[in-house]
Write a protein that holds these residues in place. Structure first.
Motif, PDB file in Angstrom:
ATOM      1  N   LEU A 111       0.820  -1.212   0.000  1.00  0.00           N
ATOM      2  CA  LEU A 111       0.000   0.000   0.000  1.00  0.00           C
ATOM      3  C   LEU A 111       0.854   1.262   0.000  1.00  0.00           C
ATOM      4  CD1 LEU A 111      -2.806  -1.092   2.494  1.00  0.00           C
ATOM      5  CD2 LEU A 111      -2.904  -1.016   0.002  1.00  0.00           C
ATOM      6  N   LEU A 112       1.994   1.216   0.692  1.00  0.00           N
ATOM      7  CA  LEU A 112       2.886   2.375   0.698  1.00  0.00           C
ATOM      8  C   LEU A 112       3.436   2.631  -0.708  1.00  0.00           C
ATOM      9  CD1 LEU A 112       4.453   4.569   2.183  1.00  0.00           C
ATOM     10  CD2 LEU A 112       6.227   2.872   2.696  1.00  0.00           C
ATOM     11  N   LEU A 113       3.882   1.576  -1.388  1.00  0.00           N
ATOM     12  CA  LEU A 113       4.366   1.738  -2.759  1.00  0.00           C
ATOM     13  C   LEU A 113       3.261   2.275  -3.662  1.00  0.00           C
ATOM     14  CD1 LEU A 113       6.453  -1.544  -3.176  1.00  0.00           C
ATOM     15  CD2 LEU A 113       7.348   0.786  -3.057  1.00  0.00           C
ATOM     16  N   ARG A 114       2.033   1.819  -3.446  1.00  0.00           N
ATOM     17  CA  ARG A 114       0.911   2.313  -4.249  1.00  0.00           C
ATOM     18  C   ARG A 114       0.682   3.809  -3.991  1.00  0.00           C
ATOM     19  NH1 ARG A 114      -3.403   0.164  -6.991  1.00  0.00           N
ATOM     20  NH2 ARG A 114      -5.365   1.315  -6.902  1.00  0.00           N
ATOM     21  N   TRP A 115       0.750   4.208  -2.719  1.00  0.00           N
ATOM     22  CA  TRP A 115       0.559   5.619  -2.382  1.00  0.00           C
ATOM     23  C   TRP A 115       1.665   6.473  -3.006  1.00  0.00           C
ATOM     24  CZ3 TRP A 115       3.559   9.087   0.438  1.00  0.00           C
ATOM     25  CH2 TRP A 115       2.928  10.302   0.752  1.00  0.00           C
ATOM     26  N   ILE A 116       2.902   6.003  -2.941  1.00  0.00           N
ATOM     27  CA  ILE A 116       4.021   6.751  -3.534  1.00  0.00           C
ATOM     28  C   ILE A 116       3.818   6.892  -5.038  1.00  0.00           C
ATOM     29  CG2 ILE A 116       6.498   6.663  -4.040  1.00  0.00           C
ATOM     30  CD1 ILE A 116       6.874   5.300  -1.304  1.00  0.00           C
ATOM     31  N   TRP A 117       3.439   5.809  -5.704  1.00  0.00           N
ATOM     32  CA  TRP A 117       3.258   5.857  -7.153  1.00  0.00           C
ATOM     33  C   TRP A 117       2.086   6.780  -7.524  1.00  0.00           C
ATOM     34  CZ3 TRP A 117       6.232   4.580 -11.065  1.00  0.00           C
ATOM     35  CH2 TRP A 117       5.676   4.528 -12.342  1.00  0.00           C
ATOM     36  N   LEU A 118       1.015   6.721  -6.754  1.00  0.00           N
ATOM     37  CA  LEU A 118      -0.112   7.619  -7.029  1.00  0.00           C
ATOM     38  C   LEU A 118       0.294   9.077  -6.845  1.00  0.00           C
ATOM     39  CD1 LEU A 118      -2.989   5.657  -5.252  1.00  0.00           C
ATOM     40  CD2 LEU A 118      -2.973   6.326  -7.657  1.00  0.00           C
ATOM     41  N   THR A 119       1.080   9.351  -5.809  1.00  0.00           N
ATOM     42  CA  THR A 119       1.468  10.729  -5.522  1.00  0.00           C
ATOM     43  C   THR A 119       2.477  11.253  -6.534  1.00  0.00           C
ATOM     44  OG1 THR A 119       1.096  10.307  -3.158  1.00  0.00           O
ATOM     45  CG2 THR A 119       2.401  12.247  -3.742  1.00  0.00           C
ATOM     46  N   VAL A 120       3.448  10.428  -6.887  1.00  0.00           N
ATOM     47  CA  VAL A 120       4.553  10.880  -7.739  1.00  0.00           C
ATOM     48  C   VAL A 120       4.268  10.623  -9.223  1.00  0.00           C
ATOM     49  CG1 VAL A 120       7.002  10.583  -8.247  1.00  0.00           C
ATOM     50  CG2 VAL A 120       6.201  10.507  -5.882  1.00  0.00           C
ATOM     51  N   GLY A 121       3.748   9.445  -9.546  1.00  0.00           N
ATOM     52  CA  GLY A 121       3.639   9.059 -10.946  1.00  0.00           C
ATOM     53  C   GLY A 121       2.306   9.313 -11.614  1.00  0.00           C
ATOM     54  N   VAL A 122       1.220   9.371 -10.834  1.00  0.00           N
ATOM     55  CA  VAL A 122      -0.114   9.446 -11.437  1.00  0.00           C
ATOM     56  C   VAL A 122      -0.804  10.776 -11.174  1.00  0.00           C
ATOM     57  CG1 VAL A 122      -2.362   8.258 -11.581  1.00  0.00           C
ATOM     58  CG2 VAL A 122      -0.301   6.943 -11.130  1.00  0.00           C
ATOM     59  N   GLN A 123      -0.384  11.484 -10.130  1.00  0.00           N
ATOM     60  CA  GLN A 123      -1.089  12.706  -9.724  1.00  0.00           C
ATOM     61  C   GLN A 123      -1.167  13.723 -10.855  1.00  0.00           C
ATOM     62  OE1 GLN A 123      -2.472  12.544  -6.899  1.00  0.00           O
ATOM     63  NE2 GLN A 123      -2.850  14.537  -6.004  1.00  0.00           N
ATOM     64  N   SER A 124      -0.068  13.895 -11.604  1.00  0.00           N
ATOM     65  CA  SER A 124      -0.067  14.890 -12.692  1.00  0.00           C
ATOM     66  C   SER A 124      -1.086  14.531 -13.761  1.00  0.00           C
ATOM     67  CB  SER A 124       1.335  14.982 -13.308  1.00  0.00           C
ATOM     68  OG  SER A 124       1.738  13.722 -13.830  1.00  0.00           O
ATOM     69  N   SER A 125      -1.222  13.247 -14.089  1.00  0.00           N
ATOM     70  CA  SER A 125      -2.212  12.823 -15.082  1.00  0.00           C
ATOM     71  C   SER A 125      -3.631  13.075 -14.585  1.00  0.00           C
ATOM     72  CB  SER A 125      -2.033  11.336 -15.406  1.00  0.00           C
ATOM     73  OG  SER A 125      -0.776  11.091 -15.981  1.00  0.00           O
ATOM     74  N   LEU A 126      -3.871  12.851 -13.291  1.00  0.00           N
ATOM     75  CA  LEU A 126      -5.198  13.097 -12.730  1.00  0.00           C
ATOM     76  C   LEU A 126      -5.531  14.583 -12.743  1.00  0.00           C
ATOM     77  CD1 LEU A 126      -5.139  10.620  -9.698  1.00  0.00           C
ATOM     78  CD2 LEU A 126      -6.266  10.311 -11.901  1.00  0.00           C
ATOM     79  N   TRP A 127      -4.552  15.436 -12.395  1.00  0.00           N
ATOM     80  CA  TRP A 127      -4.784  16.876 -12.443  1.00  0.00           C
ATOM     81  C   TRP A 127      -5.072  17.334 -13.870  1.00  0.00           C
ATOM     82  CZ3 TRP A 127      -6.150  20.346  -9.121  1.00  0.00           C
ATOM     83  CH2 TRP A 127      -5.834  20.195  -7.774  1.00  0.00           C
TER      84      TRP A 127
END
Length: 581
Positions: free
Chosen positions: A323-339
């Motif tokens: 879950l920590l790795l998932r949170w890191i990836w969502l924050t760093v790798g996916v957040q820009s695409s969601l924005w």
């Protein structure tokens, strides 16, 4: 117990647990089914089923993924393809590498390639469990679409990663070039083969139904149910991903269905059949998972002896790290695409910390993880036992249970703290579509000058009378739809939240009254049949019409009630702000 009896028992228990879950809403359905499966298999004389991973992947996964590909909104799926691909491909690679090294560091006796295999096994998520947990909790719709799209694709990427990790363990050889080349072949080949099979079925179906119409609806629905199995088997036979082939076949079939608006009987039978298949197979999957738990846990703990607490702590640590790795990836790798998707209007919900946390907790593992773990071979090429296989299976099973428990407890808490999302964009679009359909129907009843002059006077009078009555009915429907729409005038925009709540409550009362009238109509029809004034065929035909109307009415009523709840919350918040402090 014979195989047939076992299958019937599992299906029956799946149906019964689905009913029980309606009464025990606090406990998600997957947990009830896993717990029941473990309970009936735990005693020495309990039910024990030999789990064949290849048979499991063939029987259960293709139809469920086909149905997901068939149902998922294609517009949102393709509009949000960037975050979906980053989760389905990028996160799997990030998880396999990061978690693999962590597992090897934490459990040095487990070889690195086996640690990578375990990380690959636990990388696919289970959208079925997420939807069961968040059914009535208000998970934002487009976030749910992202999770469904991720789950559609990461099953294949996780199992492909597992294949290469197992191959590296068996042979001692590993090449990133070969991995990338094989992965592209398996992924693109699977998608292409599935799309080709789906397209071929659509062409053949159109050719048959152009001649026969809806007469062959039942046979077409049966062939459609068999289609995901065909796509999976053909894909596996030619060495590509059968899972992605089933997904692609479902998406292609859905596109083909857009040109089949006139085949009502086939469409209704298809919807009912897939609803039943999904409910039966989802229940069977989690029951089978529960049936395997006692033997997996018992065997591993027997070997571990007094070290059982250490193995349990490993499973907990792997789950938290996952879950920590998932949170890191969502924050760093996916957040820009969601924005970016939010700014472009493709995603209504605004990315936030709470939404990221909810998406992290939605990373629940399920049936594919268990099937992948049990598919690990027993022996190496030299005949020696596969290193750490039993431990791998135990830790994968523990990860499933931990992520399910964490999601079941954490997701409701997080979603309750999120601000109300307001009316979904799909609700406004649905209302606009209903309005457009009603207005088009009214316009179609207007005769042009040439038609009116050439028509028989008696027919014309009858037509105008009928058209007038029908137009009044359509206008009443338009008024109802407009009543649910927030008015656009300056005066209406100044409406207080309490006025909005009352207006929407009136709409709910109207729909409830219509639903009650439908029930009275249906009861009267059954009374007519019991009095022998109509036959069974007439009863089925008339009731089918009312059933279709009730389905549409219940959808409108459910949406209207959600709007009333949102308006009530807004009114309460407004009154709280107006209180003197």
């Amino acid at each position: 117990m014979h195989t047939v009896e076992t299958v019937l028992l599992v299906l029956m228990l799946g149906a019964l647990t689905g009913i029980v879950a309606r009464y025990i809403r606090a406990v998600p359905l997957p947990l009830i089914q896993i717990g029941l499966g473990a309970a009936i298999s735990w005693p020495q004389e309990g039910l024990h089923i030999a789990f064949d991973p290849e048979l499991f992947l063939l029987l259960f996964i293709p139809p469920l993924l086909f149905a997901d590909g068939w149902r998922i909104p294609k517009r949102e799926f393709f509009a949000l393809y960037k975050p979906i691909l980053k989760l389905a491909l990028g996160l799997v690679l990030f998880t396999v590498i990061g978690l693999g090294y962590l597992i090897h560091w934490m459990i040095p006796e487990m070889p690195l390639t086996v640690a990578f295999a375990l990380a690959a096994v636990v990388s696919p998520t289970d959208a079925v469990a997420v939807s069961a947990i968040t059914r009535n909790l208000g998970m934002p719709s487009q976030t749910m679409h992202v999770l469904e799209g991720e789950s559609l694709l990461n099953d294949a990427s996780g199992l492909v990663a597992l294949k290469f990790a197992v191959a590296a363990t068996l042979t001692g050889l590993f090449s990133w070039t070969e991995v990338a080349k094989d992965f592209m072949w398996m992924a693109l080949g699977g998608l292409g083969m599935g799309a080709l099979i789906g397209w071929g079925f659509a062409v053949a179906r159109d050719h048959v139904t152009r001649r026969l119409g809806d007469v062959a609806a039942t046979q077409m629905v049966l062939l459609l149910v068999l289609l995901p199995f065909a796509a999976y088997i053909v894909g596996e036979q030619i060495g590509v991903s059968g899972i992605l082939a089933a997904v692609a076949a479902g998406i292609t079939t859905n596109f083909a269905d857009l040109n089949r608006s006139r085949f009502v009987a086939e469409r209704m039978q298809t919807e009912g059949t897939w609803t039943m298949v999904e409910a039966a197979f989802n229940g069977a999957i989690f029951l089978l998972l529960g049936l395997q738990l006692p033997s997996i846990i018992g065997m591993t703990l027997h070997e571990a002896g007094h070290r059982w607490w250490l193995l349990a702590s490993y499973a907990a640590a792997i789950s938290l790290a996952l879950l920590l790795l998932r949170w890191i990836w969502l924050t760093v790798g996916v957040q820009s695409s969601l924005w970016r998707a939010h700014r472009e209007g493709k995603m209504v919900e605004r990315p936030s910390r709470l939404l990221t946390l909810a998406t992290t907790l939605a990373g629940i593992r399920g049936a594919v993880t268990l099937a992948g773990a049990l598919s690990v071979p027993l022996l190496l090429n030299n005949g020696a036992p596969f290193p750490g296989r039993d431990l791998l299976i135990f830790l994968a099973t523990g990860t499933i249970l931990f992520t399910l428990l964490i999601g079941s407890i954490g997701l409701p808490l997080v979603l309750q703290r999120m601000p109300p999302s307001g009316e979904p964009a799909s609700a406004k679009e649905e209302r606009d579509a209903r309005l457009a359909a009603c207005k088009a129907a009214i316009a179609s009843m207007v005769l042009d000058k040439q038609q009116a002059e050439s028509a028989d006077s008696q027919w014309l009078a009858q037509y105008q009378e009928s058209a007038g009555l029908l137009t009044q009915e359509y206008r009443r429907r338009i008024d109802l739809l407009d009543d649910a729409r927030p008015a656009a005038t300056p005066e209406a925009q100044a409406e207080t939240p309490e006025v909005v709540r009352q207006r929407r409550q009136r709409y709910v009362v109207e729909l409830e009254l219509r639903l009650k009238a439908l029930h009275v109509e249906r009861d009267t029809l059954y009374a007519e049949r019991q009095a022998q004034r109509i036959n069974d065929e007439s009863l089925r035909s008339l009731v089918a019409e009312l059933d279709s109307a009730e389905v549409a009415l219940r959808k409108r009523l459910a949406l209207a009630r959600r709007q009333v709840d949102a308006a009530t919350r807004a009114a309460v918040q407004s009154s709280d702000r107006d209180l003197p402090r």
